[in-house]
Design a protein around this motif. Structure first.
Motif, mmCIF file in Angstrom:
data_model
loop_
_atom_site.group_PDB
_atom_site.id
_atom_site.type_symbol
_atom_site.label_atom_id
_atom_site.label_comp_id
_atom_site.label_asym_id
_atom_site.label_seq_id
_atom_site.Cartn_x
_atom_site.Cartn_y
_atom_site.Cartn_z
ATOM 1 N N PRO A 102 -22.478 -31.628 -38.336
ATOM 2 C CA PRO A 102 -23.534 -30.606 -38.365
ATOM 3 C C PRO A 102 -24.069 -30.391 -39.772
ATOM 4 O O PRO A 102 -23.317 -30.360 -40.738
ATOM 5 C CB PRO A 102 -22.818 -29.349 -37.841
ATOM 6 C CG PRO A 102 -21.372 -29.579 -38.137
ATOM 7 C CD PRO A 102 -21.162 -31.064 -37.974
ATOM 8 N N GLY A 103 -25.380 -30.303 -39.867
ATOM 9 C CA GLY A 103 -26.008 -30.087 -41.164
ATOM 10 C C GLY A 103 -26.202 -31.347 -41.972
ATOM 11 O O GLY A 103 -26.813 -31.316 -43.042
ATOM 12 N N TYR B 278 -12.231 -32.867 -29.196
ATOM 13 C CA TYR B 278 -13.533 -33.438 -28.870
ATOM 14 C C TYR B 278 -14.536 -32.374 -28.438
ATOM 15 O O TYR B 278 -15.733 -32.535 -28.601
ATOM 16 C CB TYR B 278 -13.377 -34.484 -27.763
ATOM 17 C CG TYR B 278 -12.521 -35.652 -28.181
ATOM 18 C CD1 TYR B 278 -12.887 -36.443 -29.267
ATOM 19 C CD2 TYR B 278 -11.330 -35.933 -27.527
ATOM 20 C CE1 TYR B 278 -12.094 -37.500 -29.680
ATOM 21 C CE2 TYR B 278 -10.528 -36.999 -27.934
ATOM 22 C CZ TYR B 278 -10.908 -37.774 -29.004
ATOM 23 O OH TYR B 278 -10.123 -38.814 -29.421
ATOM 24 N N LYS B 279 -14.050 -31.288 -27.912
ATOM 25 C CA LYS B 279 -14.921 -30.242 -27.382
ATOM 26 C C LYS B 279 -15.491 -29.342 -28.466
ATOM 27 O O LYS B 279 -16.677 -29.025 -28.484
ATOM 28 C CB LYS B 279 -14.153 -29.414 -26.352
ATOM 29 C CG LYS B 279 -14.967 -28.313 -25.701
ATOM 30 C CD LYS B 279 -14.099 -27.547 -24.712
ATOM 31 C CE LYS B 279 -14.878 -26.401 -24.071
ATOM 32 N NZ LYS B 279 -14.032 -25.616 -23.136
ATOM 33 N N ALA C 127 -21.266 -26.235 -31.815
ATOM 34 C CA ALA C 127 -20.707 -27.259 -30.922
ATOM 35 C C ALA C 127 -21.476 -27.291 -29.609
ATOM 36 O O ALA C 127 -21.789 -28.376 -29.089
ATOM 37 C CB ALA C 127 -19.229 -26.969 -30.664
ATOM 38 N N GLU C 128 -21.808 -26.118 -29.073
ATOM 39 C CA GLU C 128 -22.535 -26.068 -27.799
ATOM 40 C C GLU C 128 -23.926 -26.667 -27.939
ATOM 41 O O GLU C 128 -24.416 -27.361 -27.037
ATOM 42 C CB GLU C 128 -22.631 -24.618 -27.313
ATOM 43 C CG GLU C 128 -23.164 -24.485 -25.899
ATOM 44 C CD GLU C 128 -22.339 -25.246 -24.883
ATOM 45 O OE1 GLU C 128 -22.946 -25.827 -23.959
ATOM 46 O OE2 GLU C 128 -21.094 -25.275 -25.022
ATOM 47 N N THR D 78 -25.347 -29.842 -25.800
ATOM 48 C CA THR D 78 -26.605 -29.726 -25.053
ATOM 49 C C THR D 78 -27.584 -30.823 -25.444
ATOM 50 O O THR D 78 -28.267 -31.400 -24.598
ATOM 51 C CB THR D 78 -27.242 -28.341 -25.295
ATOM 52 O OG1 THR D 78 -26.348 -27.318 -24.852
ATOM 53 C CG2 THR D 78 -28.567 -28.217 -24.543
ATOM 54 N N THR D 79 -27.633 -31.127 -26.734
ATOM 55 C CA THR D 79 -28.525 -32.189 -27.219
ATOM 56 C C THR D 79 -28.198 -33.524 -26.561
ATOM 57 O O THR D 79 -29.091 -34.259 -26.126
ATOM 58 C CB THR D 79 -28.411 -32.318 -28.750
ATOM 59 O OG1 THR D 79 -28.841 -31.101 -29.357
ATOM 60 C CG2 THR D 79 -29.287 -33.472 -29.258
ATOM 61 N N PHE D 80 -26.922 -33.836 -26.453
ATOM 62 C CA PHE D 80 -26.542 -35.113 -25.850
ATOM 63 C C PHE D 80 -26.756 -35.122 -24.337
ATOM 64 O O PHE D 80 -27.043 -36.174 -23.758
ATOM 65 C CB PHE D 80 -25.092 -35.452 -26.205
ATOM 66 C CG PHE D 80 -24.947 -36.037 -27.591
ATOM 67 C CD1 PHE D 80 -25.191 -37.384 -27.806
ATOM 68 C CD2 PHE D 80 -24.612 -35.235 -28.666
ATOM 69 C CE1 PHE D 80 -25.087 -37.936 -29.077
ATOM 70 C CE2 PHE D 80 -24.503 -35.766 -29.938
ATOM 71 C CZ PHE D 80 -24.742 -37.123 -30.150
ATOM 72 N N LYS D 81 -26.648 -33.977 -23.698
ATOM 73 C CA LYS D 81 -26.980 -33.895 -22.272
ATOM 74 C C LYS D 81 -28.458 -34.211 -22.061
ATOM 75 O O LYS D 81 -28.837 -34.934 -21.135
ATOM 76 C CB LYS D 81 -26.652 -32.502 -21.735
ATOM 77 C CG LYS D 81 -25.175 -32.210 -21.602
ATOM 78 C CD LYS D 81 -24.938 -30.796 -21.089
ATOM 79 C CE LYS D 81 -23.459 -30.470 -21.018
ATOM 80 N NZ LYS D 81 -23.213 -29.064 -20.586
#
Length: 348
Positions: free
Chosen positions: A228-229, A301-302, A308-309, A313-316
């Motif tokens: 991230p970032g 992994y979660k 993280a959420e 969501t981006t990968f979904k």
């Protein structure tokens, strides 16, 4: 402004303290130098490892090399070098142990009475196509053994050197015995060049996906790790690019900096990206309960929290947009012979 003492072409900038060493040597601040890579032959008794992690899908893995020249600063395998008496820092990428007897060990494994075949991951720890493979060709020989015995194998790498072995990969693919997964955490060359300095460029990896796909070798991509970032804003662009190149599936992981990976990565980002280092580190902490690492099965992994959420969501979205209708094949174990098929030998 970058640190003027940065050593180019090296991920870790210095050795970090080995957790198991009773005595340590602390270098002076100006004691920087580019170390030459050395290779040491080791003689393991086995090459196939049974994977016992509850949250990993593979049953077996094998690693022809210990340590990795690619120099990825985030590499989760770095702490394993400490068990050999080395550092997870510079030593991990400059002191490489080579398992030349790996092909013979693999044959013995296949010949075990009662062995029930299952796909083997090549590699699960350090990269099987790191630069040393150009010289030693151990991975190539392992693939040849898999072809001889008609045994399924999944290849995971960050290096386009995998294309060298098309002459073995193609007949494996014709029998549904192989897949290749290429790791692409970033397409930003400035970030890649410093974060994983001796891996193939994203451009060369995309070209490799195209060539493998044209040769009917199924390709999977790992967008790993997502930082991230630093790299998290690239995720959708990466998924579109690899899908257009022919990839049939993808996976991703959130960055985690366990044990001595932490000081290597922190030192790296503070040296190369001082303007955003603390922001990135704090974003990682927000996904890891205030820490930089995470070892708990499944949770590693979660992750947790809003960042993280957002990544999940981006990968979904990316899966639905760029991979809808694509299906990654499951390798077969039905062709395993239990004995070498001499007719399949391409060379001796």
């Amino acid at each position: 402004m970058q640190n003027e003492n940065i050593i180019k072409g090296q991920g870790a900038q210095r050795n970090v303290i080995n957790r198991f060493d009773k005595y340590t040597f602390e270098p002076e601040d100006d004691d920087f130098e580019l170390e030459k890579t050395s290779f040491t032959e080791v003689f393991p008794k086995t090459i196939v490892n049974q994977v016992k992690s509850e949250d990993l899908p593979m049953e077996y893995s094998m690693n022809p090399y210990q340590g990795c020249e690619h120099g990825c600063t985030y590499c989760f395998a770095r702490p394993t070098h400490e068990y050999w008496g080395y550092s997870a820092g510079v030593d991990f990428e400059r002191k490489i142990m080579v398992k030349k007897n790996a092909p013979e060990l693999l044959e013995k494994f296949f010949q075990k009475r009662g062995y029930q075949p299952a796909p083997i991951l090549l590699s699960g720890n350090t990269d099987c196509y790191q630069p040393a493979e150009r010289k030693f060709e151990i991975t190539r020989k392992l693939l040849q053994v898999c072809l001889d015995y008609r045994h399924p194998v999944n290849v995971l790498t960050k290096n386009a050197l995998v294309l060298r072995d098309l002459d073995i990969l193609k007949p494996l693919a014709e029998q549904n015995l192989v897949s290749v997964s290429l790791s692409i955490p970033t397409m930003n060359e400035e970030v890649r060049h410093t974060m994983e300095p001796r891996t193939s460029t994203a451009r060369n990896k995309l070209k490799a996906i195209e060539i493998l796909s044209e040769n009917k070798i199924p390709v999977h991509v790992m967008v790993a790790p997502v930082i991230p970032g630093l790299t998290s804003d690239e995720s959708l662009n990466i998924l579109k690019a690899v899908s257009d190149a022919g990839a049939l599936g993808f996976g991703y992981t959130l960055v985690r900096l366990n044990d001595t990976v932490e000081p290597v990565f922190v030192n790296w980002i503070e040296a190369h990206f001082p303007d955003r280092a603390q922001k990135v580190l704090n974003l990682i902490r927000s996904m890891r309960g205030g820490k930089l690492g995470e070892k708990r099965y499944f949770e590693r992994y979660k992750g947790e929290g809003n960042i993280a959420e957002m990544i999940h969501t981006t990968f979904k979205i990316g899966r639905k947009k760029f991979f809808d209708g694509k299906e990654f094949p499951k390798l077969t174990t039905a062709n395993f012979t239990g004995a070498k098929d001499q007719q399949l030998r391409l060379f001796d």
